[in-house]
Design an enzyme around this catalytic site. Structure first.
Site, PDB file in Angstrom:
ATOM      1  CG  ASP A  69     -15.208   6.741   2.267  1.00  0.00           C
ATOM      2  OD1 ASP A  69     -16.426   6.691   2.462  1.00  0.00           O
ATOM      3  OD2 ASP A  69     -14.390   5.947   2.758  1.00  0.00           O
TER       4      ASP A  69
ATOM      5  CG  ASP B 218     -11.513   2.861  -2.953  1.00  0.00           C
ATOM      6  OD1 ASP B 218     -10.634   2.011  -3.192  1.00  0.00           O
ATOM      7  OD2 ASP B 218     -11.340   3.817  -2.176  1.00  0.00           O
TER       8      ASP B 218
ATOM      9  CG  ASP C 295      -4.571   5.386  -1.172  1.00  0.00           C
ATOM     10  OD1 ASP C 295      -5.196   5.821  -2.157  1.00  0.00           O
ATOM     11  OD2 ASP C 295      -5.108   4.716  -0.265  1.00  0.00           O
TER      12      ASP C 295
ATOM     13  CD1 TRP D 187      -2.717   1.652   0.560  1.00  0.00           C
ATOM     14  CD2 TRP D 187      -1.492   2.305   2.319  1.00  0.00           C
ATOM     15  NE1 TRP D 187      -3.177   2.886   0.961  1.00  0.00           N
ATOM     16  CE2 TRP D 187      -2.448   3.310   2.034  1.00  0.00           C
ATOM     17  CE3 TRP D 187      -0.609   2.491   3.383  1.00  0.00           C
ATOM     18  CZ2 TRP D 187      -2.544   4.489   2.776  1.00  0.00           C
ATOM     19  CZ3 TRP D 187      -0.706   3.664   4.123  1.00  0.00           C
ATOM     20  CH2 TRP D 187      -1.666   4.645   3.816  1.00  0.00           C
TER      21      TRP D 187
ATOM     22  CB  CYS E 152      -9.639   3.749  -6.625  1.00  0.00           C
ATOM     23  SG  CYS E 152      -8.844   4.043  -5.039  1.00  0.00           S
TER      24      CYS E 152
HETATM   25  C1  DGJ Z   1      -8.804   4.357  -0.504  1.00  0.00           C
HETATM   26  C2  DGJ Z   1      -8.504   5.204  -1.699  1.00  0.00           C
HETATM   27  O1  DGJ Z   1      -7.336   4.769  -2.320  1.00  0.00           O
HETATM   28  C3  DGJ Z   1      -8.421   6.661  -1.252  1.00  0.00           C
HETATM   29  O2  DGJ Z   1      -8.059   7.468  -2.336  1.00  0.00           O
HETATM   30  C4  DGJ Z   1      -9.752   7.067  -0.689  1.00  0.00           C
HETATM   31  O3  DGJ Z   1     -10.732   7.040  -1.703  1.00  0.00           O
HETATM   32  C5  DGJ Z   1     -10.139   6.153   0.459  1.00  0.00           C
HETATM   33  N1  DGJ Z   1     -10.069   4.768   0.083  1.00  0.00           N
HETATM   34  C6  DGJ Z   1     -11.507   6.469   0.955  1.00  0.00           C
HETATM   35  O4  DGJ Z   1     -11.928   5.585   1.911  1.00  0.00           O
END
Ligand code: DGJ
Length: 687
Positions: free
Chosen positions: A321, A432, A496, A159, A474
Site C-alpha cells: 500500500d 486486499d 496481519d 484481526w 488478503c
Molecule cells: C492490510 C493488510 O493485511 C496488510 O498486510 C497491508 O497490506 C495493509 N492492509 C495495507 O494497507
C-alpha cells in the site's frame, strides 16, 4: 438400481435412489469394501435425510430450500426426473440429480462430486420454471453425520488473531455460525467439524464442512429429536437479494465435505489434495515492504531494501500500500489506481527494473473493491458506492465499498488492473479488502451476492488476460480465506500478525484448510509491530519456514549478523521447499500443553518442528512421537537448522541416528529442553 456408491481414498458416500423423491444419503464415511447394491437393500428401510432436506420428506429441521412465490405458495415436494453418474469404485465420480416440482414451478439440479482424494463437493442449482417471481430465502448444502459424532469444533477470531478453535458438545438443536460481514471474516469459522468424543489430529472419526464462498454465509450443525444429524453450509441471503424471474437460476457455492476415520489431519489432507490438484510453480521467498516502510515510499530506501532482500536470497519483492495517487496515509487515495507521479516521478520502473536485475519477481498491492471518499474517483463518481445514493454507510478505515456489479465500476477496475499488470509485467498482485460491508445496496436490493460474484468475475478475467499472474487473497490479514477465493488466487495472507508465537496457533488451524504453500508466513521485525513482543530471529524464521515463506522486516535496519542468519534460514527453506510444499501435513496430539509438534511428510523424507511455546511445567519433556511415518521404513534422523539458543539437547541430536518409523511413531525421540519461543527442527531421510 437402488443405490449409487461414490468411493475413493478410503471414503464412501451411499445415495439411496430407490424412491421417487430426491435421493437420500445413507452413508458418508468409511468405504464399504466390495458392497454392491443388493448388499445394501436391507439397510435402506432406516430413515435418512434427502439430498435437500424438506418437510415433504419428513425433515422438520432447517429446510435446505426456503423461498416463497407470493399469493400461490406451494411447499416443495421434488420428483426425481433423472440421475446421471459416472461413479467408479475407488475412483470417485460425479452424480447429477435433476428433480422438479411442477406445481411449485421449480427445478433443482444437484451436483455431488467425490474427487480422487475422497473429498465430497456438493452444490445445487434452482430454476424458476413458472411465470411469477420466486423470492429465494436460502438454499444450502447439507450431508448427514451419524449419532456417534458427539462433539463439534469450529473457529472464531479477530484481526491479527484468526482461527481460534472452540469446542462443544453436539447436542440437539442448531449450532449455526453465521457471517454477515460481506467477506469471509476474521471470525469466519472456515471449517465446522463434528467428530467422535475427544477426536484429535490423529484419532477419532470426523466429518467437516466448508463453504467455498467469500460473501455472507452460514455453517451449521443440527441434531433433531428423531436422532438424525446434519452438517450444512451455504450462502446467507438477505430478503429480496435473489428474486428469480421465469427461467432464471441460482447456484449455491460449492460446499466441501471431508470425512476421516483417523482424526483431523486426514480430513485436512483431503482438502489439501483438492487444492493441490491445481499445481503451483515453486513458491518464491517473498519480501513485502508493509511493516518495513509502511507509506514511506522513498525510492532510495526501497532500493536499499531490495538490495538487502536479494542478498538474503529473497526471490520476489512486493510493493504494498502507498504507491498510487494521494495515498500518503490511509485516509485518502483508494480508488485512484495511477502511480503517484509526485512520489514516483519515473513511475515504478526504477524500482521494478532494479528488482528484476537483482533476480527477483515484482508484485504490487491493490484494494480494488474499496474507495476513500477523499479520492478523485469518489469525487467524480459519488454514485459508484455499494450503498443507497442518499446515504453513506458507516465508514471503516476511512473507506467505502465500490459497487463492482455496476458495469462502469467493473470496467474501470479491470482497465486499471489490466493496464498496470501489463505496464509493469507484474508477477504478483496482493489483493486486499480491508473492511466489512455495511448496508450494501446494489440496484435497490441487498448487494453482497452480486458483489461477490462480480469480484470473482474480475479475478477470473484478469487471470484470463494474464495467465502467469499470481494473486494473493488478503483481507486485513486472514479475513478472506475460503475455497471460493482460493479457486482464483494462489495464496492467502494468513494474518496481519507476524508475531511468531501467535502465528504458531494461527498457522496450525488455518492449515487445516490451506496447505503450507498457499499460506503466507513472514519473518517479522525483532519486536512485533502489533503485539510488541520481542522474539528471536531463529524462532520467527522457524515459524515462517513452514508456510509460503516471506520477510516483512526493514532489512535496512538489520545487522550483518542478522542478515547472515536470515540468509541461512531462507537457504534452509529453499532446500526443504519441495518437501514442505508437497508433503502431507501432520500435527501430533502432543500431551505437553507447553509445546507443539508438527511436520510435513513425503514417502522418502520428512521434517518436524518441536516448538516450545511457554515454560515447561515438568522437568523432562514428553517424547516426540512423530506421526505420519511409514512404520516399516528406517529413517536417518538429524537436526536441521541451527541449534536453538540455550537448549539442552538429548544425545540423538549429536549425529544422525537410524530408527524405524514404528519406533519414531510409538516410542518417539527423547525431548530436548528448550527455552520458550524456540523450536528444534528434525529432518528424516528414508534409508
Ligand atoms: C492490510 C493488510 O493485511 C496488510 O498486510 C497491508 O497490506 C495493509 N492492509 C495495507 O494497507
Amino acid at each position: 438400481m437402488s443405490t449409487v456408491i461414490l468411493s475413493a481414498a478410503g471414503a464412501a458416500l451411499v445415495l439411496d435412489v430407490s424412491a421417487q423423491g430426491l435421493p437420500r444419503v445413507r452413508h458418508f464415511g468409511a468405504e464399504l469394501g466390495s458392497a454392491q447394491d443388493q448388499d445394501l437393500l436391507p439397510v435402506l428401510a432406516a430413515p435418512a435425510p434427502p439430498l435437500l432436506p424438506a418437510q415433504g420428506d419428513t425433515w422438520y429441521g432447517r429446510p435446505g430450500l426456503s423461498g416463497v412465490r407470493e399469493g400461490e405458495h406451494w411447499p416443495v415436494r421434488w420428483t426425481l426426473e433423472r440421475l446421471d453418474t459416472d461413479a467408479t469404485q475407488g475412483a470417485g465420480g460425479t452424480v447429477t440429480v435433476t428433480a422438479a416440482d411442477e406445481r411449485a414451478g421449480l427445478r433443482l439440479v444437484s451436483e455431488l462430486v467425490m474427487d480422487a482424494g475422497g473429498l465430497v463437493s456438493l452444490r445445487h442449482t434452482l430454476t424458476n420454471t413458472a411465470a411469477s417471481p420466486y423470492r429465494l430465502g436460502g438454499l444450502v448444502c447439507a450431508l448427514p453425520v451419524p449419532g456417534r459424532a458427539g462433539e463439534l469444533l469450529d473457529f472464531t477470531g479477530r484481526w491479527a488473531l484468526e482461527k481460534v478453535p472452540q469446542r462443544r458438545a453436539f447436542g440437539q438443536g442448531v449450532w449455526s455460525r453465521e457471517n454477515r460481514r460481506g467477506r469471509t471474516g476474521h471470525d469466519g469459522t472456515g471449517l465446522l467439524v463434528a467428530g467422535t468424543q475427544g477426536f484429535g489430529f490423529g484419532s477419532g472419526e470426523v466429518w467437516a464442512v466448508h463453504a467455498g464462498w467469500s460473501g455472507n454465509h452460514v455453517h451449521y450443525a443440527e441434531r433433531m429429536a428423531e436422532g438424525a444429524a446434519l452438517l450444512g453450509a451455504g450462502e446467507l441471503l438477505d430478503p429480496g437479494e435473489v428474486v428469480l424471474g421465469e427461467g432464471e437460476s441460482y447456484t449455491t457455492p460449492w460446499a466441501y465435505f471431508s470425512w476421516s476415520g483417523a482424526g483431523l489431519d486426514d480430513m485436512s489432507a483431503r482438502l489439501h489434495a483438492h487444492l493441490r490438484a491445481r499445481p503451483l510453480p515453486a513458491r518464491p521467498v517473498t519480501l513485502n515492504n508493509w511493516e518495513a516502510t509502511y507509506f514511506d515510499h522513498g525510492l532510495d530506501r526501497l532500493l536499499e531494501l531490495a538490495e538487502r532482500a536479494a542478498a538474503a536470497g529473497i526471490e520476489r519483492f512486493v510493493l504494498d500500500d502507498g504507491w498510487f495517487r494521494h495515498r500518503r496515509h490511509d485516509r485518502a487515495g483508494l480508488g485512484d489506481w495511477y502511480v503517484d507521479e509526485g512520489v514516483w516521478p519515473g513511475g515504478l520502473h526504477p524500482l521494478a527494473d532494479r528488482v528484476r536485475k537483482l533476480g527477483m519477481q515484482f508484485g504490487l498491492w491493490f484494494e480494488p473493491e474499496m474507495v476513500n471518499p477523499d479520492s478523485d474517483l469518489a469525487r467524480e463518481h459519488p454514485d459508484w458506492l455499494l450503498a443507497r445514493p442518499e446515504r453513506m454507510p458507516p465508514p471503516h478505515r476511512n473507506q467505502q465499498v465500490l459497487d463492482l456489479a455496476r458495469p462502469e465500476v467493473y470496467a474501470y477496475l479491470l482497465e486499471r488492473l489490466d493496464t498496470l499488470v501489463g505496464e509493469y509485467a507484474l508477477d504478483y498482485i496482493k489483493w486486499d479488502h480491508n473492511r466489512d460491508l455495511a448496508e450494501p445496496v446494489h440496484d435497490g436490493a441487498p448487494g453482497v451476492h452480486a458483489q461477490t460474484l462480480a469480484t470473482y468475475r474480475l479475478l477470473d478475467e484478469l487471470r484470463r488476460r494474464h495467465p502467469g499472474l499470481e494473486i494473493e487473497s488478503c483481507s486485513s490479514g486472514g479475513a478472506r480465506i475460503d475455497y471460493g477465493i482460493l479457486a482464483r488466487t494462489d495464496r492467502v495472507w494468513t494474518s496481519d500478525s507476524n508475531d511468531a508465537l501467535d502465528r504458531q496457533a494461527i498457522q496450525r488451524w488455518t492449515g487445516l484448510l490451506v496447505p503450507p504453500e498457499r499460506m503466507g508466513a513472514h519473518v517479522g521485525a525483532p519486536r512485533d509491530h502489533i503485539t510488541g513482543r520481542s522474539l528471536p530471529l531463529a524462532f520467527r524464521a522457524a515459524t515462517a519456514l513452514f508456510g509460503h515463506m516471506g520477510v516483512e522486516w526493514d532489512l535496512t535496519s538489520a545487522s550483518e549478523a542478522e542478515l547472515e542468519e536470515l540468509a541461512g534460514w531462507i537457504a534452509l527453506h529453499k532446500r526443504l521447499r519441495p518437501l514442505l510444499h508437497a508433503g502431507r501435513v501432520v500435527r501430533a496430539d502432543h500431551p505437553d500443553p507447553s509445546a507443539l509438534l508438527h511436520g510435513v511428510v513425503l514417502p522418502d523424507r520428512a521434517v518436524f518442528a518441536y516448538v516450545q511455546l511457554t515454560s515447561r511445567v515438568t522437568v523432562g519433556g514428553e517424547p516426540l512421537r512423530l506421526p505420519g511415518l511409514d512404520p516399516q521404513a528406517v529413517y536417518e534422523v538429524r537436526v536441521a537448522g541451527p541449534e536453538p539458543d540455550g537448549a539442552r539437547l538429548p544425545d540423538w541430536t549429536g549425529g544422525p541416528v537410524r530408527l524405524s518409523g514404528s519406533v519414531l511413531g510409538e516410542l518417539g525421540l527423547p525431548a530436548p529442553s528448550l527455552r520458550p519461543a524456540s523450536a528444534l527442527l528434525v529432518e528424516l531421510l528414508r534409508v
